[in-house]
Structures are given as C-alpha cells and as structure tokens.
Design an enzyme around this catalytic site. Sequence first.
Site, PDB file in Angstrom:
ATOM      1  N   ASP A  65       0.863  -1.183   0.000  1.00 26.64           N
ATOM      2  CA  ASP A  65       0.000   0.000   0.000  1.00 26.64           C
ATOM      3  C   ASP A  65       0.901   1.235   0.000  1.00 26.64           C
ATOM      4  O   ASP A  65       1.936   1.226   0.657  1.00 26.64           O
ATOM      5  CB  ASP A  65      -0.799  -0.041   1.308  1.00 26.64           C
ATOM      6  N   TYR A  67       2.423   4.822   1.187  1.00 28.46           N
ATOM      7  CA  TYR A  67       2.414   5.566   2.454  1.00 28.46           C
ATOM      8  C   TYR A  67       1.270   6.574   2.421  1.00 28.46           C
ATOM      9  O   TYR A  67       0.974   7.146   1.376  1.00 28.46           O
ATOM     10  CB  TYR A  67       3.737   6.322   2.640  1.00 28.46           C
ATOM     11  N   PHE A  78       7.906   1.392  -0.808  1.00 27.78           N
ATOM     12  CA  PHE A  78       8.925   1.592   0.235  1.00 27.78           C
ATOM     13  C   PHE A  78       9.679   2.921   0.118  1.00 27.78           C
ATOM     14  O   PHE A  78      10.441   3.286   1.012  1.00 27.78           O
ATOM     15  CB  PHE A  78       9.941   0.436   0.274  1.00 27.78           C
ATOM     16  N   HIS A 187       8.855  -9.499   6.319  1.00 27.42           N
ATOM     17  CA  HIS A 187       8.707  -8.089   5.952  1.00 27.42           C
ATOM     18  C   HIS A 187       9.729  -7.237   6.727  1.00 27.42           C
ATOM     19  O   HIS A 187      10.070  -7.569   7.858  1.00 27.42           O
ATOM     20  CB  HIS A 187       7.281  -7.635   6.290  1.00 27.42           C
TER      21      HIS A 187
END
Length: 221
Positions: A65, A67, A78, A187
């Site tokens: 998703d 930020y 990221f 993760h």
Amino acid sequence: MHLNISDSWKPLLQDEFEKPYFEVLMKYVEEEYAVNACFPASNQIFEAFNLCSFEDLKVVIIGQDPYHGEGQAHGLCFSVNDGIKHPPSLKNIFKEIEADLLIPYPESGNLSRWAKQGVLLLNATLTVKANNAGSHQKKGWELFTDAVISIISEKKEHVVFLLWGDYAKKKGKKIDHKKHFVLINGHPSPLSANRGYWFGNKHFSKTNNYLINNDLSLIKW
C-alpha cells in the site's frame, strides 16, 4: 482519468485497461481524488512503470500500500520523496543493505535511483486516502497488479522477485519459479524484523550474484 503510463508498458497492459473492472477502478480513483486528499499525486500513480521500463526490468519488489502521510508516497513502494523522514521499514531495508554490501546508510529515502536501473517498485494497491491505510484496497488494484506480475513472468526471463512478508508471498503465486529467481523473506517492518525475520537475509547480494551469473548488470543499491 488520464493514464499517465510509459509507452514501454502500454501495449502490454492495454488488454487490462479495457477490462470492465479497470474502468470501474479508474472512475473510483478519479472520484476519490476529487473529494479527498489521496496519495501519491495523480500524475505519479504509475510512477513505478514510468521510471522502470519493461525492457530494462531486472528486479521486482512488491509492496502492499502507498504511504498515507503528507509528502511521503510518490509511486514507488517503500520509497519516500527527498527530504522526508525514512519510515521504519525503509530504515530496516537500508540497514540490511549496509550489513550485506557494506554500503553506507543513505541520506535520501528516494528509491528512484533503483527504479532507473531496472527495479520495479510495485505496490499491490497504487493509491490510498490520506491518513487511512489500506483505504483503496479491494477496489480493483490487486487484479491489475496480479496481471502485471503475470505478464512479467510470462514475457521476461531471469527476473529477480523479492517477496517480503506474507502479502507479497501470496502475490508471488503468479510467478514461474523455473524461469525466474524468487527470494522470500519476512517483511522489513519493525514487528517482523525485531522477531528475527528480516536482518541477515542478504537479498541484495543474492540478487546481484544472480544477475551477474545471467550476464545482466548488477544493481547499485
């Protein structure tokens, strides 16, 4: 909504663009951006594709998703814009690179430099409402990004897929593991990393070793 996506990807994705679900998705996104603050900026929704051409693509990193804070998202998973504080997951990515390849921790969290070398930084969902994580999930983006992964798997060879966390691992079902190099790990979020599921994975050196062994140029992480 205008599809601001590079010519290298358009012919490959044209069939998806014409499917009913995609038309519904674009209408939803357009309406959301008209009435709510959403990220990334509308002209950066497909930035991952614009900075990494299909021809140059060598590595795929799958995020979940964008930020959802002000000034952070700019269309690459990221990654954050220059001058923005590094989110926890990105910090852990940089720490792993530092340990794996002895590359100094960088000042900027902008990963455009990776994308331009052939790293597709693909979020499963490409838009989000401000301060509302996951708000645009299950609206059709996941179907689109599944199709992207399938197309890459089918039409390219020797791509490195980095699947971090359970969500990315599920997306990896679309990949032909015989043709491509798939690395799976926890993760980089603090929750996972602090339990020992992130650090020491050496995904960055493993990626470069595979690329070199297949006569492809390495990534300057």
